[in-house]
Design a protein around this motif. Structure first.
Motif, PDB file in Angstrom:
ATOM      1  N   ARG A  91       5.593  -1.145  -9.189  1.00  0.00           N
ATOM      2  CA  ARG A  91       4.599  -2.120  -9.856  1.00  0.00           C
ATOM      3  C   ARG A  91       3.598  -2.917  -8.669  1.00  0.00           C
ATOM      4  N   ALA A  92       4.441  -2.233  -6.834  1.00  0.00           N
ATOM      5  CA  ALA A  92       2.898  -1.665  -5.902  1.00  0.00           C
ATOM      6  C   ALA A  92       2.415  -0.471  -6.019  1.00  0.00           C
ATOM      7  N   PHE A  93       2.104   0.709  -7.187  1.00  0.00           N
ATOM      8  CA  PHE A  93       1.702   1.488  -7.369  1.00  0.00           C
ATOM      9  C   PHE A  93       0.958   1.238  -7.928  1.00  0.00           C
ATOM     10  N   TRP A  94       0.661   0.051  -8.878  1.00  0.00           N
ATOM     11  CA  TRP A  94      -0.002   0.038 -10.295  1.00  0.00           C
ATOM     12  C   TRP A  94      -0.902  -1.312 -10.107  1.00  0.00           C
ATOM     13  N   SER A  95      -0.148  -1.803  -8.617  1.00  0.00           N
ATOM     14  CA  SER A  95      -1.294  -2.920  -8.123  1.00  0.00           C
ATOM     15  C   SER A  95      -2.698  -2.428  -7.494  1.00  0.00           C
ATOM     16  N   ALA A  96      -1.631  -0.985  -6.613  1.00  0.00           N
ATOM     17  CA  ALA A  96      -2.791  -0.201  -5.797  1.00  0.00           C
ATOM     18  C   ALA A  96      -3.996   0.576  -6.937  1.00  0.00           C
ATOM     19  N   ASP A 136      -5.755   7.813   2.334  1.00  0.00           N
ATOM     20  CA  ASP A 136      -6.269   8.245   0.368  1.00  0.00           C
ATOM     21  C   ASP A 136      -7.593   7.181   0.949  1.00  0.00           C
ATOM     22  N   PRO A 137      -8.408   7.495   0.544  1.00  0.00           N
ATOM     23  CA  PRO A 137      -9.590   6.270   0.718  1.00  0.00           C
ATOM     24  C   PRO A 137      -9.835   6.009  -0.662  1.00  0.00           C
ATOM     25  N   ARG A 138      -8.733   6.442  -1.973  1.00  0.00           N
ATOM     26  CA  ARG A 138      -8.597   5.333  -3.206  1.00  0.00           C
ATOM     27  C   ARG A 138      -8.351   4.445  -3.320  1.00  0.00           C
ATOM     28  N   LEU A 139      -6.736   4.201  -2.236  1.00  0.00           N
ATOM     29  CA  LEU A 139      -6.046   3.314  -2.002  1.00  0.00           C
ATOM     30  C   LEU A 139      -6.116   2.878  -1.064  1.00  0.00           C
ATOM     31  N   THR A 140      -6.902   2.411  -0.593  1.00  0.00           N
ATOM     32  CA  THR A 140      -7.141   1.838   0.947  1.00  0.00           C
ATOM     33  C   THR A 140      -7.100   0.043   1.105  1.00  0.00           C
TER      34      THR A 140
END
Length: 227
Positions: A91-96, A136-140
């Motif tokens: 869930r943390a991955f998809w929240s990111a 990773d700039p996508r996920l900051t």
């Protein structure tokens, strides 16, 4: 009850079946592609494999795929599937992802899939790697801390939309009709026109009401073409 959309968790591909499904969605793994795998089931299964088994190559490929193809994901269904996951790291991955792709308003609810403290993607070494290269700039903006370069861009290993549309009927219908249950049902009818509304709803994980209207419209168009 018959008019409600199905929300029960699907059976997700694992192991070799997952690899074949990923290839079927246009990702370059060493396997024969599955024929038109379910898009959201495959994406969720890939995130589980990546987060629970620490398969960084799968996660890297998944992020690149989403960057290219997110416009044609049924985010409503994917968010429902993610919300049923007990694993916090998934869930943390998809929240990111929801934070990253938040300019698309469909992802706003997904960003709320995880509300706990920020987590590290890597088991060890994150502090050192972040100090050296940053995040990773996508996920900051999200709840997952990922060192820059840990999930490299694999754009050369993912099919472009025009290429995937050739091999995946449902994806092609989503380009035509939008990423919706209606598009998925239309694709099912293209493959098997004799499906009843109930069968159509079950296969596309949609509501009977939507399936009934899609079946009606399908029959109308076919009558017009043959008339």
């Amino acid at each position: 009850m018959a008019f409600r959309r199905r929300t029960d968790p699907p059976s997700l591909p694992k192991g070799e079946a997952l690899t074949a499904a990923l290839v079927g969605l246009g990702m370059a793994f060493a396997a024969e592609p599955a024929l038109e795998p379910n898009i959201e089931n495959t994406l969720l299964a890939a995130s589980i494999e990546g987060m629970e088994q620490e398969d960084l190559r799968v996660l890297a490929m998944l992020l690149t795929w989403l960057e290219i193809h997110s416009a044609w994901v049924n985010v409503d269904r994917l968010t429902c599937l993610v919300s049923q996951q007990g694993a916090e790291q998934v869930r943390a991955f998809w929240s990111a992802v929801g934070h990253w792709l938040g300019k698309d308003r469909r992802f706003a609810r997904m960003a709320k899939a995880y509300t706990g403290p920020r987590r590290d993607l890597l088991g060890t070494g994150t502090d050192f790697l972040v100090r050296r290269s940053g995040e990773d700039p996508r996920l900051t903006e999200g709840p997952l801390r990922v060192p820059a370069g840990a999930l490299r861009d694999r754009r050369g290993d993912v099919l472009r939309p025009a290429e995937l549309a050739i091999r995946h009927r449902t994806y092609r219908c989503r380009i035509l009709l939008g990423p919706s249950y209606r598009a998925d049902m239309w694709a099912e009818l293209e493959a098997e026109p004799s499906l009843t509304a109930a069968e159509l709803a079950r296969r596309a994980s949609g509501s009977f009401a939507t399936a009934w209207h899609v079946k009606r419209d399908w029959n109308l168009l076919k009558s017009a073409q043959t008339g």
